[in-house]
Design a protein around this motif. Structure first.
Motif, PDB file in Angstrom:
ATOM      1  N   GLN A 112     -59.886 -45.161  18.958  1.00  0.00           N
ATOM      2  CA  GLN A 112     -58.753 -44.327  18.602  1.00  0.00           C
ATOM      3  C   GLN A 112     -58.670 -43.144  19.560  1.00  0.00           C
ATOM      4  OE1 GLN A 112     -59.888 -43.931  14.390  1.00  0.00           O
ATOM      5  NE2 GLN A 112     -58.307 -45.425  13.863  1.00  0.00           N
ATOM      6  N   ALA A 113     -57.709 -42.255  19.338  1.00  0.00           N
ATOM      7  CA  ALA A 113     -57.483 -41.203  20.330  1.00  0.00           C
ATOM      8  C   ALA A 113     -56.846 -39.978  19.692  1.00  0.00           C
ATOM      9  CB  ALA A 113     -56.582 -41.726  21.450  1.00  0.00           C
ATOM     10  N   THR A 114     -56.989 -38.859  20.387  1.00  0.00           N
ATOM     11  CA  THR A 114     -56.268 -37.632  20.034  1.00  0.00           C
ATOM     12  C   THR A 114     -55.238 -37.347  21.117  1.00  0.00           C
ATOM     13  OG1 THR A 114     -57.886 -36.238  21.185  1.00  0.00           O
ATOM     14  CG2 THR A 114     -58.240 -36.623  18.827  1.00  0.00           C
ATOM     15  N   LEU A 115     -54.194 -36.638  20.739  1.00  0.00           N
ATOM     16  CA  LEU A 115     -53.231 -36.135  21.719  1.00  0.00           C
ATOM     17  C   LEU A 115     -52.817 -34.733  21.301  1.00  0.00           C
ATOM     18  CD1 LEU A 115     -51.672 -37.009  24.321  1.00  0.00           C
ATOM     19  CD2 LEU A 115     -49.682 -37.294  22.830  1.00  0.00           C
ATOM     20  N   TRP A 116     -52.905 -33.815  22.235  1.00  0.00           N
ATOM     21  CA  TRP A 116     -52.544 -32.392  22.078  1.00  0.00           C
ATOM     22  C   TRP A 116     -51.265 -32.208  22.871  1.00  0.00           C
ATOM     23  CZ3 TRP A 116     -51.625 -28.625  25.624  1.00  0.00           C
ATOM     24  CH2 TRP A 116     -52.026 -27.302  25.415  1.00  0.00           C
ATOM     25  N   ALA A 117     -50.235 -31.643  22.285  1.00  0.00           N
ATOM     26  CA  ALA A 117     -48.969 -31.518  23.027  1.00  0.00           C
ATOM     27  C   ALA A 117     -48.209 -30.286  22.571  1.00  0.00           C
ATOM     28  CB  ALA A 117     -48.107 -32.763  22.820  1.00  0.00           C
ATOM     29  N   TYR A 118     -47.585 -29.597  23.539  1.00  0.00           N
ATOM     30  CA  TYR A 118     -46.680 -28.526  23.163  1.00  0.00           C
ATOM     31  C   TYR A 118     -45.462 -28.545  24.057  1.00  0.00           C
ATOM     32  CZ  TYR A 118     -48.287 -25.131  26.848  1.00  0.00           C
ATOM     33  OH  TYR A 118     -48.574 -24.477  28.023  1.00  0.00           O
ATOM     34  N   THR A 119     -44.400 -27.944  23.552  1.00  0.00           N
ATOM     35  CA  THR A 119     -43.203 -27.720  24.342  1.00  0.00           C
ATOM     36  C   THR A 119     -42.876 -26.241  24.291  1.00  0.00           C
ATOM     37  OG1 THR A 119     -40.934 -28.479  24.751  1.00  0.00           O
ATOM     38  CG2 THR A 119     -41.565 -28.106  22.441  1.00  0.00           C
TER      39      THR A 119
ATOM     40  N   ARG B 271     -43.816  -0.725  25.079  1.00  0.00           N
ATOM     41  CA  ARG B 271     -42.794  -1.296  25.970  1.00  0.00           C
ATOM     42  C   ARG B 271     -43.247  -2.605  26.605  1.00  0.00           C
ATOM     43  NH1 ARG B 271     -41.938   4.126  28.031  1.00  0.00           N
ATOM     44  NH2 ARG B 271     -43.275   3.550  29.789  1.00  0.00           N
ATOM     45  N   PHE B 272     -44.512  -2.905  26.489  1.00  0.00           N
ATOM     46  CA  PHE B 272     -45.055  -4.130  27.080  1.00  0.00           C
ATOM     47  C   PHE B 272     -44.249  -5.324  26.571  1.00  0.00           C
ATOM     48  CE2 PHE B 272     -48.517  -7.374  27.504  1.00  0.00           C
ATOM     49  CZ  PHE B 272     -48.737  -7.218  28.867  1.00  0.00           C
ATOM     50  N   GLN B 273     -43.808  -6.168  27.487  1.00  0.00           N
ATOM     51  CA  GLN B 273     -42.888  -7.246  27.131  1.00  0.00           C
ATOM     52  C   GLN B 273     -43.636  -8.558  26.885  1.00  0.00           C
ATOM     53  OE1 GLN B 273     -40.028  -7.372  30.313  1.00  0.00           O
ATOM     54  NE2 GLN B 273     -38.987  -5.520  29.624  1.00  0.00           N
ATOM     55  N   TYR B 274     -43.165  -9.279  25.873  1.00  0.00           N
ATOM     56  CA  TYR B 274     -43.746 -10.581  25.543  1.00  0.00           C
ATOM     57  C   TYR B 274     -42.795 -11.682  25.977  1.00  0.00           C
ATOM     58  CZ  TYR B 274     -47.126  -7.716  23.255  1.00  0.00           C
ATOM     59  OH  TYR B 274     -48.103  -6.786  23.047  1.00  0.00           O
ATOM     60  N   GLY B 275     -43.388 -12.794  26.366  1.00  0.00           N
ATOM     61  CA  GLY B 275     -42.598 -13.888  26.902  1.00  0.00           C
ATOM     62  C   GLY B 275     -42.153 -14.854  25.825  1.00  0.00           C
ATOM     63  N   ASN B 276     -41.565 -15.959  26.280  1.00  0.00           N
ATOM     64  CA  ASN B 276     -41.193 -17.009  25.346  1.00  0.00           C
ATOM     65  C   ASN B 276     -42.427 -17.783  24.920  1.00  0.00           C
ATOM     66  OD1 ASN B 276     -38.329 -16.787  24.776  1.00  0.00           O
ATOM     67  ND2 ASN B 276     -38.061 -17.057  26.973  1.00  0.00           N
ATOM     68  N   ALA B 277     -42.226 -18.824  24.137  1.00  0.00           N
ATOM     69  CA  ALA B 277     -43.321 -19.302  23.303  1.00  0.00           C
ATOM     70  C   ALA B 277     -43.585 -20.797  23.463  1.00  0.00           C
ATOM     71  CB  ALA B 277     -42.997 -18.995  21.842  1.00  0.00           C
ATOM     72  N   ALA B 278     -44.624 -21.217  22.770  1.00  0.00           N
ATOM     73  CA  ALA B 278     -44.968 -22.635  22.664  1.00  0.00           C
ATOM     74  C   ALA B 278     -44.820 -23.073  21.212  1.00  0.00           C
ATOM     75  CB  ALA B 278     -46.398 -22.876  23.136  1.00  0.00           C
ATOM     76  N   SER B 279     -44.530 -24.345  21.034  1.00  0.00           N
ATOM     77  CA  SER B 279     -44.546 -24.981  19.714  1.00  0.00           C
ATOM     78  C   SER B 279     -45.368 -26.245  19.873  1.00  0.00           C
ATOM     79  CB  SER B 279     -43.128 -25.312  19.254  1.00  0.00           C
ATOM     80  OG  SER B 279     -43.148 -25.916  17.970  1.00  0.00           O
ATOM     81  N   LYS B 280     -46.402 -26.405  19.067  1.00  0.00           N
ATOM     82  CA  LYS B 280     -47.455 -27.376  19.352  1.00  0.00           C
ATOM     83  C   LYS B 280     -47.594 -28.415  18.245  1.00  0.00           C
ATOM     84  CE  LYS B 280     -52.436 -27.452  20.343  1.00  0.00           C
ATOM     85  NZ  LYS B 280     -52.985 -27.927  19.079  1.00  0.00           N
ATOM     86  N   VAL B 281     -47.969 -29.627  18.652  1.00  0.00           N
ATOM     87  CA  VAL B 281     -48.262 -30.710  17.708  1.00  0.00           C
ATOM     88  C   VAL B 281     -49.538 -31.416  18.147  1.00  0.00           C
ATOM     89  CG1 VAL B 281     -47.422 -32.793  16.565  1.00  0.00           C
ATOM     90  CG2 VAL B 281     -45.786 -31.048  17.317  1.00  0.00           C
ATOM     91  N   ASP B 282     -50.429 -31.673  17.200  1.00  0.00           N
ATOM     92  CA  ASP B 282     -51.626 -32.479  17.451  1.00  0.00           C
ATOM     93  C   ASP B 282     -51.459 -33.821  16.749  1.00  0.00           C
ATOM     94  OD1 ASP B 282     -53.796 -30.783  18.868  1.00  0.00           O
ATOM     95  OD2 ASP B 282     -52.945 -29.431  17.369  1.00  0.00           O
ATOM     96  N   PHE B 283     -51.862 -34.884  17.463  1.00  0.00           N
ATOM     97  CA  PHE B 283     -51.715 -36.236  16.943  1.00  0.00           C
ATOM     98  C   PHE B 283     -53.071 -36.929  16.841  1.00  0.00           C
ATOM     99  CE2 PHE B 283     -47.761 -35.294  19.217  1.00  0.00           C
ATOM    100  CZ  PHE B 283     -46.787 -35.666  18.293  1.00  0.00           C
TER     101      PHE B 283
END
Length: 468
Positions: free
Chosen positions: A335-342, A260-272
């Protein structure tokens, strides 16, 4: 902790690489190091386990002057400096209100961490601190949450940090998560491990091996019968997986509770991988590893409400981390990295790359032109990567107020299951999500006491050889 106590320890990992949500890899191009899941570690800085373990003496934790930033579309920004006084001074007419909300809690940061990073059913050691935090939660967790604010920057900053919970706002659960993170931002900062989150995992693995432990990868455990007859087995799996693995070894009531343990909504991720750092409208944002994108408080809250209703937000909240702003090991020079999720509804299989790029462009025109390569994971991809992320829920269980108390059941010792010698030490148990090591530490402490009669905890410091 078990190996340091002198026990024979075997670690079994389903994947080919240890680390779960704290791995680092070259996901885009050679020379660009990306954190696959977790990236910034405010809870690592306050965790009692990591302080005992001496994490900052084992690896280099880089703590920026700016814990997080929240730009607005017109170029203004709320800046959460590690220095509370500096933050307050920049908030103009809301400075005094912000100071009133946070000053006493920042001064009691260690006491707040002791409460929030434990089972909430344990007898509180610092009731005055808990009362202060409760009042702050009520202040920012109800429909009156804007009453103390006159400008845009302060409430937007708090909405951004509350959005980490992936919960509708205003709500008590989002307020609790956001306020705790904000307090730690001003008390200890939000550190980034040099070389990536994998360095945290590697430090723990090195210590296990140094004390006789064995780590085996590529081994999926689907049943307790696979394990033989260990005196204790600690599982870092979701509540649902724990029920499946134990089968009829658990009483029916406990299995029902896990299912019965409930799970929440989610992330969708992109690395640049980027040809240069992000070209922010407001150049001050370049100095903040963590950036919350979503505009005003009202807009952030509207986006999170859409996700809570099971819909993709048209104008979503985006959490971005530019690790290379403080850690030069993450990308080739210049140069650079970028980690991002929505945030997206649970089980979403829609790639959010274009959505995230569009949102970043609002605050950093020309960002699209800096992209050399990207690597995306939908919510379903995140679950496929790590089965503990049910439907892409990176918290391994919704962090609602109810499930911060019943995680996964109401018990003063929720890590200990009804099956002899079986313990749950994951984010589905207290204190819940984040990289703090405490779910496993509390489960290990319980196993030492109940299975081995050991009541004195081992010394975990790098200078000690362990033992009790």
């Amino acid at each position: 902790m078990l190996a340091r106590a002198g026990l024979s320890v075997r670690v079994l990992e389903k994947a080919d690489t240890i680390g779960g949500g704290a791995r680092t890899a070259e996901l885009t191009l050679p020379g660009f190091l990306h954190d696959i899941c977790s990236a910034v570690h405010p809870m690592g800085a306050v965790s009692g386990f990591f302080r005992s373990f001496g994490l900052e003496r084992r690896i280099e934790m880089l703590t920026p002057d700016i814990s997080y930033a929240h730009p607005l579309p017109d170029g203004r920004a709320g800046i959460a400096f590690r220095d509370l006084d500096r933050t307050v001074a920049r908030l103009g007419r809301d400075g005094r209100s912000y100071d009133t909300l946070f000053r006493d809690l920042v001064e009691r940061d260690a006491e707040l961490a002791q409460f929030s990073l434990s089972s909430l059913l344990q007898v509180p050691r610092h009731p005055a601190t808990i009362a202060l935090f409760g009042l702050a939660m009520l202040d920012q967790g109800g429909p009156w949450w804007n009453e103390r604010w006159r400008g845009e920057e302060a409430p937007a900053m708090l909405a951004g940090v509350m959005a980490h919970a992936i919960r509708p706002m205003p709500s008590l659960s989002a307020a609790a998560a956001g306020l705790a993170l904000a307090v730690h931002a001003h008390a200890r900062g939000w550190p980034v491990p040099r070389g990536g989150s994998q360095s945290i995992v590697d430090a723990m693995a090195d210590d296990v091996r140094a004390h006789g432990g064995v780590i085996e990868t590529g081994v999926e455990v689907t049943s307790l019968d696979q394990l033989g007859s260990p005196r204790a087995a600690v599982f870092d799996v979701s509540a649902r997986a724990m029920a499946d693995i134990a089968g009829d070894r658990f009483p029916a009531w406990y299995s029902r509770a896990l299912r019965r343990f409930q799970y929440g909504n989610a992330a969708s991720k992109v690395d640049f991988a980027l040809s240069e750092p992000v070209p922010w409208k407001n150049p001050e944002i370049a100095g903040s590893p963590t950036v919350h994108l979503g505009g005003s408080r009202e807009r952030v809250a509207a986006a999170e409400r859409e996700v809570a209703r099971g819909r993709h937000a048209e104008d979503p909240f985006v959490l971005a981390v530019q690790q290379s702003a403080i850690d030069p090991t993450r990308a080739p020079e210049g140069q650079a990295t970028l980690w991002a999720y929505t945030h997206v509804p649970r089980d979403s299989d829609i790639d959010q790359t274009d959505v995230i790029i569009r949102e970043i462009e609002r605050y950093a025109p020309g960002f699209r032109d800096t992209i050399l390569a990207s690597s995306a994971r939908t919510a379903k991809d995140l679950e496929n990567y790590d089965p503990n992320y049910i439907g892409g829920d990176i918290a391994s269980g919704a962090p609602s107020v109810k499930q911060l108390i019943a995680r996964p059941v109401v018990d003063v010792e929720p890590w200990r299951t009804p099956a002899k010698g079986v313990y749950l030490g994951s984010s589905s148990a207290p204190p819940g999500p984040s990289v703090h090591g405490l779910g496993g530490a509390y489960a290990a402490r319980s196993a030492l006491r109940h299975e081995f009669g050991i009541h004195s905890l081992p010394d975990l410091s790098p200078e000690s050889e362990g033992g009790v």
